[in-house]
Design a protein around this motif. Structure first.
Motif, PDB file in Angstrom:
ATOM      1  N   LYS A  44       0.841  -1.203   0.000  1.00 49.46           N
ATOM      2  CA  LYS A  44       0.000   0.000   0.000  1.00 49.46           C
ATOM      3  C   LYS A  44       0.872   1.246   0.000  1.00 49.46           C
ATOM      4  O   LYS A  44       2.031   1.210   0.430  1.00 49.46           O
ATOM      5  CB  LYS A  44      -0.915   0.046   1.235  1.00 49.46           C
ATOM      6  CG  LYS A  44      -2.039  -0.966   1.258  1.00 49.46           C
ATOM      7  CD  LYS A  44      -2.883  -0.784   2.513  1.00 49.46           C
ATOM      8  CE  LYS A  44      -3.981  -1.819   2.627  1.00 49.46           C
ATOM      9  NZ  LYS A  44      -4.757  -1.664   3.882  1.00 49.46           N
ATOM     10  N   THR A  45       0.299   2.340  -0.441  1.00 46.97           N
ATOM     11  CA  THR A  45       0.989   3.632  -0.361  1.00 46.97           C
ATOM     12  C   THR A  45       0.004   4.702   0.101  1.00 46.97           C
ATOM     13  O   THR A  45      -1.211   4.562  -0.077  1.00 46.97           O
ATOM     14  CB  THR A  45       1.551   4.073  -1.734  1.00 46.97           C
ATOM     15  OG1 THR A  45       0.466   4.208  -2.658  1.00 46.97           O
ATOM     16  CG2 THR A  45       2.546   3.054  -2.270  1.00 46.97           C
ATOM     17  N   LYS A  46       0.518   5.730   0.704  1.00 49.05           N
ATOM     18  CA  LYS A  46      -0.287   6.891   1.097  1.00 49.05           C
ATOM     19  C   LYS A  46       0.604   8.107   0.878  1.00 49.05           C
ATOM     20  O   LYS A  46       1.614   8.275   1.554  1.00 49.05           O
ATOM     21  CB  LYS A  46      -0.713   6.769   2.556  1.00 49.05           C
ATOM     22  CG  LYS A  46      -1.968   7.552   2.920  1.00 49.05           C
ATOM     23  CD  LYS A  46      -2.391   7.234   4.344  1.00 49.05           C
ATOM     24  CE  LYS A  46      -3.752   7.837   4.688  1.00 49.05           C
ATOM     25  NZ  LYS A  46      -4.863   7.123   4.028  1.00 49.05           N
ATOM     26  N   VAL A  47       0.258   8.932  -0.105  1.00 50.98           N
ATOM     27  CA  VAL A  47       1.118  10.040  -0.527  1.00 50.98           C
ATOM     28  C   VAL A  47       0.373  11.358  -0.393  1.00 50.98           C
ATOM     29  O   VAL A  47      -0.803  11.466  -0.757  1.00 50.98           O
ATOM     30  CB  VAL A  47       1.585   9.843  -1.985  1.00 50.98           C
ATOM     31  CG1 VAL A  47       2.483  10.999  -2.417  1.00 50.98           C
ATOM     32  CG2 VAL A  47       2.321   8.513  -2.137  1.00 50.98           C
ATOM     33  N   SER A  48       1.058  12.374   0.136  1.00 53.51           N
ATOM     34  CA  SER A  48       0.490  13.719   0.233  1.00 53.51           C
ATOM     35  C   SER A  48       1.549  14.719  -0.223  1.00 53.51           C
ATOM     36  O   SER A  48       2.540  14.945   0.461  1.00 53.51           O
ATOM     37  CB  SER A  48       0.080  14.025   1.674  1.00 53.51           C
ATOM     38  OG  SER A  48      -0.382  15.363   1.793  1.00 53.51           O
ATOM     39  N   THR A  49       1.348  15.288  -1.397  1.00 52.24           N
ATOM     40  CA  THR A  49       2.279  16.279  -1.927  1.00 52.24           C
ATOM     41  C   THR A  49       1.486  17.435  -2.538  1.00 52.24           C
ATOM     42  O   THR A  49       0.253  17.407  -2.565  1.00 52.24           O
ATOM     43  CB  THR A  49       3.188  15.666  -3.014  1.00 52.24           C
ATOM     44  OG1 THR A  49       2.364  15.112  -4.054  1.00 52.24           O
ATOM     45  CG2 THR A  49       4.087  14.590  -2.447  1.00 52.24           C
ATOM     46  N   GLY A  50       2.209  18.437  -3.035  1.00 50.73           N
ATOM     47  CA  GLY A  50       1.554  19.556  -3.707  1.00 50.73           C
ATOM     48  C   GLY A  50       1.613  20.845  -2.946  1.00 50.73           C
ATOM     49  O   GLY A  50       1.201  21.892  -3.448  1.00 50.73           O
ATOM     50  N   ALA A  56       4.626  19.339   4.594  1.00 51.14           N
ATOM     51  CA  ALA A  56       3.661  18.244   4.595  1.00 51.14           C
ATOM     52  C   ALA A  56       3.839  17.310   3.412  1.00 51.14           C
ATOM     53  O   ALA A  56       3.043  16.405   3.224  1.00 51.14           O
ATOM     54  CB  ALA A  56       2.240  18.807   4.595  1.00 51.14           C
ATOM     55  N   ASN A  57       4.841  17.535   2.577  1.00 52.35           N
ATOM     56  CA  ASN A  57       5.060  16.672   1.420  1.00 52.35           C
ATOM     57  C   ASN A  57       5.744  15.394   1.885  1.00 52.35           C
ATOM     58  O   ASN A  57       6.957  15.364   2.088  1.00 52.35           O
ATOM     59  CB  ASN A  57       5.915  17.414   0.381  1.00 52.35           C
ATOM     60  CG  ASN A  57       5.191  18.631  -0.175  1.00 52.35           C
ATOM     61  OD1 ASN A  57       4.101  18.526  -0.707  1.00 52.35           O
ATOM     62  ND2 ASN A  57       5.789  19.801  -0.017  1.00 52.35           N
ATOM     63  N   GLN A  58       4.938  14.351   2.034  1.00 55.94           N
ATOM     64  CA  GLN A  58       5.436  13.108   2.615  1.00 55.94           C
ATOM     65  C   GLN A  58       4.634  11.925   2.093  1.00 55.94           C
ATOM     66  O   GLN A  58       3.622  12.084   1.408  1.00 55.94           O
ATOM     67  CB  GLN A  58       5.345  13.185   4.135  1.00 55.94           C
ATOM     68  CG  GLN A  58       3.937  13.484   4.639  1.00 55.94           C
ATOM     69  CD  GLN A  58       3.866  13.673   6.134  1.00 55.94           C
ATOM     70  OE1 GLN A  58       4.390  12.857   6.883  1.00 55.94           O
ATOM     71  NE2 GLN A  58       3.212  14.743   6.581  1.00 55.94           N
ATOM     72  N   ALA A  59       5.123  10.731   2.442  1.00 60.35           N
ATOM     73  CA  ALA A  59       4.445   9.518   1.992  1.00 60.35           C
ATOM     74  C   ALA A  59       4.707   8.387   2.973  1.00 60.35           C
ATOM     75  O   ALA A  59       5.702   8.408   3.714  1.00 60.35           O
ATOM     76  CB  ALA A  59       4.917   9.128   0.597  1.00 60.35           C
ATOM     77  N   PHE A  60       3.800   7.411   2.975  1.00 63.77           N
ATOM     78  CA  PHE A  60       3.973   6.177   3.731  1.00 63.77           C
ATOM     79  C   PHE A  60       3.940   5.018   2.739  1.00 63.77           C
ATOM     80  O   PHE A  60       3.062   4.961   1.871  1.00 63.77           O
ATOM     81  CB  PHE A  60       2.880   6.012   4.787  1.00 63.77           C
ATOM     82  CG  PHE A  60       2.983   6.988   5.923  1.00 63.77           C
ATOM     83  CD1 PHE A  60       3.715   6.680   7.054  1.00 63.77           C
ATOM     84  CD2 PHE A  60       2.358   8.227   5.850  1.00 63.77           C
ATOM     85  CE1 PHE A  60       3.826   7.594   8.100  1.00 63.77           C
ATOM     86  CE2 PHE A  60       2.459   9.148   6.882  1.00 63.77           C
ATOM     87  CZ  PHE A  60       3.194   8.825   8.015  1.00 63.77           C
TER      88      PHE A  60
END
Length: 419
Positions: A44-50, A56-60
């Protein structure tokens, strides 16, 4: 630039979920997957960018198992090439979660309150079996340098105030840890899950009056006498013969290359390095072993091209965790500098002086590189002050010389006027 504490937060227990920070705002999920997929199957992935204005530009990233995540972390520790996404260096750490699910992951939230001190509340726990100060430190040090911790009981709950050196690290810790549970292996004797409620505190500088199991200033040395005594007592009770245990420890100290001890538990790990391609250093080994807990001391020896290290932790549990995850792992690609771990019969390493083969982290927490940087900074500061003093002295001398010349001219003119 090798991977260090800036782009790999030490002391975080292993998880199959990795936290990737400092992503460029235009990074995509595929960019993150491309970075991680060489190390194993991604579940799985969880990405928050922009957002270009915040951090807060990070990912799991959740791998199939913890070995894949560890393979990725280890591949960058000590590497001259840090992990990058779109040519921007990113920061890796193990997540405090063991899988990607629902809940607050710190994405897209803005908190009006902030600061450099967070308050962690642990409700409905058995305090005697709950987390120690070192456990809280391990959790929080994953997000940045922790300056101070104070723990106390209040309203049937255990609480901890944690002061970070930087407010941004406190914010990261609050957003990520709030609502999560402490991993079971960090509180193995507690009967149930322990959930953390994390908020910001109004404090800005905690007052630590004593170094103890409930309060700690990490800028000062700490010798856990009570804890060490308890650990030693437990080891003595488990030993069949106290004097034979003492003799074994003395023999190991006399010959560090003797056969591995038969100790079933210890706070000191014996690390034999196989297929050594790169000279082991205190800093490189500390980066790896500090992932699992606070390393107190370390000694490296070499005899007939056989390299060995002794690594001293605070307690047996931490050493056992490190042994479980690191035994058989290689420090460098291609199986180079492979770690073979066993428990040592020693419990307190003797470090007379800090050098490139011996280090007491309780007296000098940063290790050799930090000490060298501090020495260089001190030398540069001294040189600057010396140069400034010399310039001031030269200016003073020049002023005095001008004054003297002016005085002579005045005397000369006065004498001529008198004539």
């Amino acid at each position: 630039m090798s991977m260090n504490r800036d782009n790999f937060r030490a002391n975080q227990p292993p998880s199959k979920v990795l936290h990737v920070r400092n992503l460029p705002p235009d990074a995509t999920e595929q960019d993150v997957v491309d970075l991680c997929k060489p190390f194993g199957r991604i579940v799985k992935t969880k990405v928050s960018t922009g957002n270009a204005k915040t951090q807060a530009n990070q990912a799991f990233i959740e791998f199939e198992n913890v070995n894949c995540a560890m393979r990725m972390i280890m591949s960058y520790v000590g590497s001259a090439d840090p992990p990058k996404v779109r040519n921007k260096t990113v920061y890796l750490q193990y997540s405090t979660r063991q899988e990607i699910g629902s809940g607050n992951w710190g994405f897209g939230e803005r908190h009006e309150q902030s600061g450099n001190v967070i308050l962690i509340i642990l409700d409905n726990i058995q305090v005697a079996l709950g987390p120690t100060l070192d456990t809280i430190h391990m959790l929080c040090a994953a997000f940045g340098d922790v300056a101070k911790i104070a723990m106390f009981e209040k309203q049937n709950a255990l609480q901890a105030l944690v002061q970070f050196k930087e407010p941004r690290n406190a914010r990261e810790a609050q957003q990520t840890l709030n609502g999560t549970t402490i991993p079971d292996h960090m509180v193995p004797t507690h009967p149930g899950k322990i959930t953390m409620k994390v908020s910001f505190s109004a404090h800005t500088d905690l007052q630590i009056h004593s170094q103890s199991e409930r309060s700690r200033d990490f800028s000062l040395p700490y010798t856990p006498a009570a804890g060490a005594a308890a650990a030693t007592a437990a080891a003595g009770a488990a030993a069949a013969d106290h004097y034979s245990a003492v003799s074994a420890a003395a023999a190991a100290a006399a010959d560090p290359f003797a056969a591995p001890s038969a100790a079933s538990s210890s706070n000191v790990l014996q690390c034999d390095l196989e297929q050594v391609a790169y000279t082991p250093t205190i800093d490189a080994l500390h980066t790896i072993f500090a992932t699992y807990g606070y390393v107190q001391k370390m000694v490296i020896t070499e005899k007939n091209h056989h390299w060995q290290a002794l690594v001293q932790y605070y307690d047996d549990t931490t050493a056992a965790t490190a042994k479980q995850y690191l035994d058989g792992h290689a420090m460098y690609p291609g199986g180079k500098n492979k770690l073979k771990l066993s428990f040592s019969s020693q419990r307190d390493l003797q470090v007379q002086t800090n050098d490139d083969r011996h280090w007491d982290f309780m007296l000098a927490p940063g290790g050799p590189q930090a000490a060298a940087a501090a020495a260089a900074h001190a030398a540069a500061t001294a040189e600057y002050h010396h140069a400034a003093h010399s310039a001031a002295a030269a200016a003073h001398a020049a002023a005095a010389s001008r004054a003297e010349a002016h005085g002579r001219d005045a005397d000369h003119h006065h004498g001529r006027d008198a004539d």
